[in-house]
Design a protein around this motif. Structure first.
Motif, PDB file in Angstrom:
ATOM      1  N   ALA A  43      57.497   9.519  19.017  1.00  0.00           N
ATOM      2  CA  ALA A  43      57.149   8.799  17.834  1.00  0.00           C
ATOM      3  C   ALA A  43      56.269   7.554  18.285  1.00  0.00           C
ATOM      4  O   ALA A  43      55.369   7.376  17.580  1.00  0.00           O
ATOM      5  CB  ALA A  43      58.557   8.538  17.217  1.00  0.00           C
ATOM      6  N   VAL A  45      57.135   7.692  10.481  1.00  0.00           N
ATOM      7  CA  VAL A  45      57.355   9.351  10.606  1.00  0.00           C
ATOM      8  C   VAL A  45      58.084   9.695   9.736  1.00  0.00           C
ATOM      9  O   VAL A  45      59.295   9.138   9.124  1.00  0.00           O
ATOM     10  CB  VAL A  45      58.015   9.483  11.824  1.00  0.00           C
ATOM     11  CG1 VAL A  45      58.354  10.789  12.134  1.00  0.00           C
ATOM     12  CG2 VAL A  45      57.451   8.951  13.140  1.00  0.00           C
ATOM     13  N   LEU A  81      60.749  12.382   8.881  1.00  0.00           N
ATOM     14  CA  LEU A  81      61.883  13.184   9.514  1.00  0.00           C
ATOM     15  C   LEU A  81      61.821  14.332   8.395  1.00  0.00           C
ATOM     16  O   LEU A  81      62.874  14.542   7.747  1.00  0.00           O
ATOM     17  CB  LEU A  81      62.887  12.503   9.651  1.00  0.00           C
ATOM     18  CG  LEU A  81      62.950  11.395  10.764  1.00  0.00           C
ATOM     19  CD1 LEU A  81      64.311  10.697  10.879  1.00  0.00           C
ATOM     20  CD2 LEU A  81      62.373  11.983  12.086  1.00  0.00           C
ATOM     21  N   HIS A  95      60.732   5.153  10.117  1.00  0.00           N
ATOM     22  CA  HIS A  95      60.784   6.744   9.411  1.00  0.00           C
ATOM     23  C   HIS A  95      61.193   6.773   8.199  1.00  0.00           C
ATOM     24  O   HIS A  95      62.010   5.817   7.597  1.00  0.00           O
ATOM     25  CB  HIS A  95      61.610   7.579  10.287  1.00  0.00           C
ATOM     26  CG  HIS A  95      63.046   7.056  10.519  1.00  0.00           C
ATOM     27  ND1 HIS A  95      63.578   6.112  11.510  1.00  0.00           N
ATOM     28  CD2 HIS A  95      64.191   7.141   9.667  1.00  0.00           C
ATOM     29  CE1 HIS A  95      64.810   5.957  11.371  1.00  0.00           C
ATOM     30  NE2 HIS A  95      65.360   6.599  10.361  1.00  0.00           N
TER      31      HIS A  95
END
Length: 242
Positions: free
Chosen positions: A194, A206, A208, A225
């Motif tokens: 990441a 990010v 998920l 995230h």
């Protein structure tokens, strides 16, 4: 007197039936469905009485076969049958605690016998609320490479990991799903992947995009995230408590 008791019983039952009841399409994978059930039960407001809940088990190989064949209609028809089953069990709203099956969400929402809490819509709302400009996606190879997140077009830019990174993220994700827990070395490698992608692509966070990331305890992912599972759970609770 007996007649009055029966009548009261019928009245009470009809009121319970009208309560909102969540029907989960589980099994995709088992760990994520169990996490969803447990989290909903733990977060359910006690002053609202018992949570109304039912779940049906989907066959993962059947779903994967549809995804591999890029057959959205076949996948939707299979899932519609499962949603019909939770409706017959008393569900008033449905949710699929898995990302990949949302490949068929348009057809599902068009023909579903129940309203569906759409995980993709939830993610769009989450990205907008956090004012993210550029994100990357972690999940299975299929999810990363597909156009599943076309709903984000015009909302946020999507930066893809390299082919090698995608393959490794896919392998690590499947390991999480199969083991239902994250080994420290695997979590460390996901953190490193990441960090590399976010820096290279100048991305903000990010996504998920896999419900089995939920097996990793909170706080162990050291990168910014959006936890799609937790956002979906919050949306389910809002719907049930509204």
């Amino acid at each position: 007197m007996a007649v009055k008791l029966v009548a009261c019983g019928i009245l009470k039952f009809s009121q319970e039936v009208r309560m909102r009841c969540i029907g989960l399409v589980g099994g995709l994978a088992v760990g994520s469905a169990c996490h969803c059930y447990k989290a909903l039960a733990q977060q359910w407001p006690r002053d609202r009485g018992p949570m109304e809940f039912c779940m049906v088990h989907a066959d993962l190989p059947t779903v994967l076969e549809c995804l591999s064949a890029n057959d959205s209609d076949k996948l939707a028809n299979y899932l519609l049958g499962l949603i019909e089953r939770v409706k017959r069990a008393g569900a008033t709203v449905a949710a699929i605690p898995a990302v990949a099956p949302h490949f068929s969400i348009k057809r599902l929402k068009e023909f579903s016998p129940l309203p569906i809490i759409d995980l993709l819509e939830v993610i769009v709302d989450e990205v907008r609320s956090r004012k993210l400009r550029r994100v990357t996606i972690f999940g299975t190879r299929y999810v990363i490479k597909s156009n599943l997140f076309e709903a984000l077009d015009g909302v946020v830019e999507i930066a893809s990991p390299s082919t090698e990174e995608t393959d490794r993220i896919h392998e690590l994700y499947l390991k999480l799903a199969q083991q239902a827990y994250g080994e420290p070395s695997d979590i460390a490698e996901l953190n490193a992947l990441a960090a590399a992608v976010l820096e290279r692509e100048r991305a903000d966070a990010v996504l998920l995009a896999g419900t089995d990331f939920s097996v990793v305890p909170a706080g162990l992912f050291e990168f910014p995230h959006v936890d799609c599972t937790e956002a979906h759970l919050r949306a389910i609770l809002r719907e049930l408590c509204s």
